[in-house]
Design a protein around this motif. Structure first.
Motif, PDB file in Angstrom:
ATOM      1  N   GLN A 147       0.810  -1.221   0.000  1.00 42.90           N
ATOM      2  CA  GLN A 147       0.000   0.000   0.000  1.00 42.90           C
ATOM      3  C   GLN A 147       0.847   1.277   0.000  1.00 42.90           C
ATOM      4  OE1 GLN A 147      -3.281   1.100  -0.619  1.00 42.90           O
ATOM      5  NE2 GLN A 147      -4.161   0.262   1.258  1.00 42.90           N
ATOM      6  N   CYS A 182       3.178  -0.906  -5.913  1.00 42.70           N
ATOM      7  CA  CYS A 182       2.528  -0.159  -4.828  1.00 42.70           C
ATOM      8  C   CYS A 182       1.240   0.506  -5.318  1.00 42.70           C
ATOM      9  CB  CYS A 182       3.489   0.874  -4.252  1.00 42.70           C
ATOM     10  SG  CYS A 182       4.968   0.158  -3.526  1.00 42.70           S
ATOM     11  N   PRO A 236      -3.009   1.210  -5.005  1.00 37.14           N
ATOM     12  CA  PRO A 236      -3.989   1.219  -3.916  1.00 37.14           C
ATOM     13  C   PRO A 236      -4.532  -0.204  -3.750  1.00 37.14           C
ATOM     14  CG  PRO A 236      -4.504   2.900  -5.565  1.00 37.14           C
ATOM     15  CD  PRO A 236      -3.408   2.059  -6.120  1.00 37.14           C
ATOM     16  N   LEU A 237      -4.681  -0.645  -2.517  1.00 35.36           N
ATOM     17  CA  LEU A 237      -5.226  -1.980  -2.261  1.00 35.36           C
ATOM     18  C   LEU A 237      -6.729  -1.882  -2.013  1.00 35.36           C
ATOM     19  CD1 LEU A 237      -2.338  -3.437  -0.054  1.00 35.36           C
ATOM     20  CD2 LEU A 237      -2.659  -3.574  -2.531  1.00 35.36           C
ATOM     21  N   SER A 264      -8.041   0.341   2.899  1.00 36.50           N
ATOM     22  CA  SER A 264      -6.941   1.120   3.470  1.00 36.50           C
ATOM     23  C   SER A 264      -6.305   0.426   4.673  1.00 36.50           C
ATOM     24  CB  SER A 264      -7.426   2.516   3.856  1.00 36.50           C
ATOM     25  OG  SER A 264      -8.443   2.418   4.839  1.00 36.50           O
ATOM     26  N   LYS A 269      -1.994  -3.414   4.402  1.00 27.98           N
ATOM     27  CA  LYS A 269      -0.682  -2.825   4.171  1.00 27.98           C
ATOM     28  C   LYS A 269       0.070  -3.578   3.081  1.00 27.98           C
ATOM     29  CE  LYS A 269      -0.366  -1.262   8.956  1.00 27.98           C
ATOM     30  NZ  LYS A 269      -0.410   0.161   8.790  1.00 27.98           N
TER      31      LYS A 269
END
Length: 140
Positions: A81, A108, A110-111, A114, A117
């Motif tokens: 993230q 990296c 956005p997963l 939020s 990680k």
């Protein structure tokens, strides 16, 4: 006759989104992108190291269910993230895959949440760890 095995770990999204943690076709194993949520307690550790270790525990348990393990992993995709967390995640990754040396993609984006990680997805071949291995170094 080809045999297909599908493994579920009890994750809520596996049912909701109709997917399996593992789909194994003969000895080829695909492990879905795995976040740090504990399948039993449904909790996600806040600590980056604990969350990363939980990701590996979930993957290892799923692989064990089909007679495999991290030593059979041939390819990985690591999704982190926060770019600044990359060195810490990859240190743990190195601890887990030392001597296995799978191909690896690290990115990296956005997963899905939020609170995540890190997420990791792997491909494995059951029995790969017992195969003859030849290392070639093209930097020489």
């Amino acid at each position: 006759m080809t045999k297909i095995v599908k493994v579920k770990t009890g994750a809520k999204l596996e049912q909701l989104s109709s997917y399996s943690r593992i789909v194994m076709v003969d000895n080829w194993i695909s492990v879905s992108n795995t976040a740090g949520r504990n399948p039993q307690t449904k909790e996600i550790p806040e600590d980056l190291r604990e969350q990363t270790l939980q990701v590996f525990e979930t993957i290892e348990n799923a692989l064990k269910a089909v007679g495999s393990g991290l030593e059979d992993v041939i390819s990985t995709r690591v999704f982190i993230q926060t770019p600044g967390d990359t060195p810490a995640v990859m240190e743990i990754f190195g601890e887990k895959f030392r001597g296995v040396d799978p191909t690896t993609t690290v990115t990296c984006p956005p997963l899905g949440s939020s609170v995540y990680k890190v997420e990791i997805e792997v491909s494995a071949y059951r029995g790969a760890s017992k195969a003859e291995i030849e290392y070639i170094d093209t930097s020489l």
